[in-house]
Motif scaffolding. Structure first.
Motif, PDB file in Angstrom:
ATOM      1  N   GLU A   9     -36.364  77.553  59.894  1.00  0.00           N
ATOM      2  CA  GLU A   9     -36.211  76.623  58.788  1.00  0.00           C
ATOM      3  C   GLU A   9     -34.875  75.918  58.983  1.00  0.00           C
ATOM      4  OE1 GLU A   9     -35.954  78.891  55.125  1.00  0.00           O
ATOM      5  OE2 GLU A   9     -34.650  80.348  56.088  1.00  0.00           O
ATOM      6  N   ILE A  10     -34.754  74.751  58.446  1.00  0.00           N
ATOM      7  CA  ILE A  10     -33.512  73.988  58.518  1.00  0.00           C
ATOM      8  C   ILE A  10     -33.036  73.762  57.088  1.00  0.00           C
ATOM      9  CG2 ILE A  10     -32.430  71.802  59.169  1.00  0.00           C
ATOM     10  CD1 ILE A  10     -34.622  71.529  61.334  1.00  0.00           C
ATOM     11  N   ILE A  11     -31.844  74.247  56.801  1.00  0.00           N
ATOM     12  CA  ILE A  11     -31.245  74.033  55.492  1.00  0.00           C
ATOM     13  C   ILE A  11     -30.125  73.012  55.692  1.00  0.00           C
ATOM     14  CG2 ILE A  11     -30.175  75.079  53.471  1.00  0.00           C
ATOM     15  CD1 ILE A  11     -32.906  76.364  54.220  1.00  0.00           C
ATOM     16  N   VAL A  12     -30.309  71.823  55.183  1.00  0.00           N
ATOM     17  CA  VAL A  12     -29.291  70.777  55.278  1.00  0.00           C
ATOM     18  C   VAL A  12     -28.487  70.816  53.985  1.00  0.00           C
ATOM     19  CG1 VAL A  12     -28.850  68.293  55.469  1.00  0.00           C
ATOM     20  CG2 VAL A  12     -30.762  69.331  56.737  1.00  0.00           C
ATOM     21  N   VAL A  13     -27.184  71.021  54.127  1.00  0.00           N
ATOM     22  CA  VAL A  13     -26.304  71.055  52.961  1.00  0.00           C
ATOM     23  C   VAL A  13     -25.388  69.835  53.037  1.00  0.00           C
ATOM     24  CG1 VAL A  13     -24.562  72.321  51.673  1.00  0.00           C
ATOM     25  CG2 VAL A  13     -26.383  73.567  52.872  1.00  0.00           C
ATOM     26  N   TYR A  34     -33.361  70.249  51.776  1.00  0.00           N
ATOM     27  CA  TYR A  34     -32.159  69.440  51.563  1.00  0.00           C
ATOM     28  C   TYR A  34     -31.471  69.869  50.278  1.00  0.00           C
ATOM     29  CZ  TYR A  34     -29.208  65.301  50.914  1.00  0.00           C
ATOM     30  OH  TYR A  34     -28.148  64.444  50.731  1.00  0.00           O
ATOM     31  N   LEU A  35     -30.210  70.266  50.396  1.00  0.00           N
ATOM     32  CA  LEU A  35     -29.411  70.670  49.245  1.00  0.00           C
ATOM     33  C   LEU A  35     -28.164  69.802  49.191  1.00  0.00           C
ATOM     34  CD1 LEU A  35     -29.613  74.527  49.822  1.00  0.00           C
ATOM     35  CD2 LEU A  35     -31.023  73.152  48.291  1.00  0.00           C
ATOM     36  N   ALA A  52     -27.523  81.199  51.332  1.00  0.00           N
ATOM     37  CA  ALA A  52     -28.210  81.631  50.110  1.00  0.00           C
ATOM     38  C   ALA A  52     -29.628  81.073  50.033  1.00  0.00           C
ATOM     39  CB  ALA A  52     -27.409  81.214  48.874  1.00  0.00           C
ATOM     40  N   ALA A  53     -29.835  79.893  50.572  1.00  0.00           N
ATOM     41  CA  ALA A  53     -31.164  79.266  50.522  1.00  0.00           C
ATOM     42  C   ALA A  53     -32.071  79.718  51.661  1.00  0.00           C
ATOM     43  CB  ALA A  53     -31.011  77.744  50.558  1.00  0.00           C
ATOM     44  N   ALA A  54     -31.488  80.232  52.730  1.00  0.00           N
ATOM     45  CA  ALA A  54     -32.272  80.624  53.912  1.00  0.00           C
ATOM     46  C   ALA A  54     -33.124  81.853  53.631  1.00  0.00           C
ATOM     47  CB  ALA A  54     -31.327  80.891  55.081  1.00  0.00           C
ATOM     48  N   LYS A  55     -34.296  81.878  54.249  1.00  0.00           N
ATOM     49  CA  LYS A  55     -35.225  82.989  54.051  1.00  0.00           C
ATOM     50  C   LYS A  55     -35.438  83.817  55.317  1.00  0.00           C
ATOM     51  CE  LYS A  55     -37.757  80.436  50.554  1.00  0.00           C
ATOM     52  NZ  LYS A  55     -37.701  79.005  50.748  1.00  0.00           N
ATOM     53  N   LEU A  62     -25.296  74.873  62.440  1.00  0.00           N
ATOM     54  CA  LEU A  62     -25.244  73.635  63.214  1.00  0.00           C
ATOM     55  C   LEU A  62     -24.613  72.557  62.349  1.00  0.00           C
ATOM     56  CD1 LEU A  62     -26.062  72.236  65.880  1.00  0.00           C
ATOM     57  CD2 LEU A  62     -28.174  71.568  64.742  1.00  0.00           C
ATOM     58  N   ASP A  63     -23.498  72.020  62.812  1.00  0.00           N
ATOM     59  CA  ASP A  63     -22.834  70.949  62.077  1.00  0.00           C
ATOM     60  C   ASP A  63     -23.444  69.605  62.439  1.00  0.00           C
ATOM     61  OD1 ASP A  63     -21.149  72.830  60.930  1.00  0.00           O
ATOM     62  OD2 ASP A  63     -19.591  72.577  62.442  1.00  0.00           O
ATOM     63  N   ASP A  64     -23.165  68.600  61.628  1.00  0.00           N
ATOM     64  CA  ASP A  64     -23.807  67.301  61.817  1.00  0.00           C
ATOM     65  C   ASP A  64     -23.345  66.543  63.057  1.00  0.00           C
ATOM     66  OD1 ASP A  64     -21.281  66.644  60.914  1.00  0.00           O
ATOM     67  OD2 ASP A  64     -21.968  65.316  59.324  1.00  0.00           O
TER      68      ASP A  64
END
Length: 167
Positions: A9-13, A34-35, A52-55, A62-64
């Motif tokens: 999964e990809i969590i973009v903060v 997307y958060l 916290a959002a990752a499952k 990974l930075d942008d």
């Protein structure tokens, strides 16, 4: 999205930066979450929000302004699963790029400055493992804790030192 290992999964903060929600939606991939922070909280808080959002069982960063090679996750997760390890990292390339007038990027130099074998004591002197290179088991957070949001710099090194003392 081009990883050979596809179970992720990809969590973009977005830490109160330029809104990229439409860009994210354009990928049309349900694995992307997307958060957005309403105000800038810093790198440590952004990483903690993502965690916290990752499952998943494994966590990677990974930075942008960084990229993973296509086999990055497969190689590291394979090593974690076949060995008795909780944290893995490869030798990491560093590329220095220039932005051309047309907006495209051109690589000027590419090297491997982070090629030392892990040395628990030397790691206290020099941060030679980029946070974006590691993959760790989620359970590591139970003992090592998360990123220290009071730190404005070296939050990654602090976190990795704590991991290195346990794992």
């Amino acid at each position: 999205l081009g990883q050979t290992y596809q179970s992720f999964e990809i969590i973009v903060v977005n830490d109160a930066g330029e809104d990229v929600e439409k860009l994210i939606e354009g990928f049309q991939d349900e694995r992307i979450v997307y958060l957005k922070h309403e105000q800038n909280k810093g790198l440590a808080a952004s990483r903690n929000t993502g965690i916290a959002a990752a499952k998943g069982k494994y966590i990677s960063y990974l930075d942008d302004d960084d990229i993973f090679y296509p086999d990055h996750l497969a190689m590291l997760i394979n090593n974690l699963e076949k060995g008795n390890y909780k944290v893995a990292f490869p030798k990491a390339y560093r590329a220095i790029q220039a932005i051309l007038p047309d907006g495209k990027r051109r690589t000027i130099t590419k090297d491997v400055p982070y090629k030392e074998a892990f040395d628990k004591e030397f790691f206290l002197v020099e941060n030679y493992i980029p946070i974006i290179a590691i993959v760790h088991d989620r359970s590591c957070l139970d003992k090592a804790g998360s990123f220290d949001e009071n730190l404005k710099v070296f939050e990654d090194w602090d976190f990795l030192i704590r991991l290195s003392r346990i794992y």
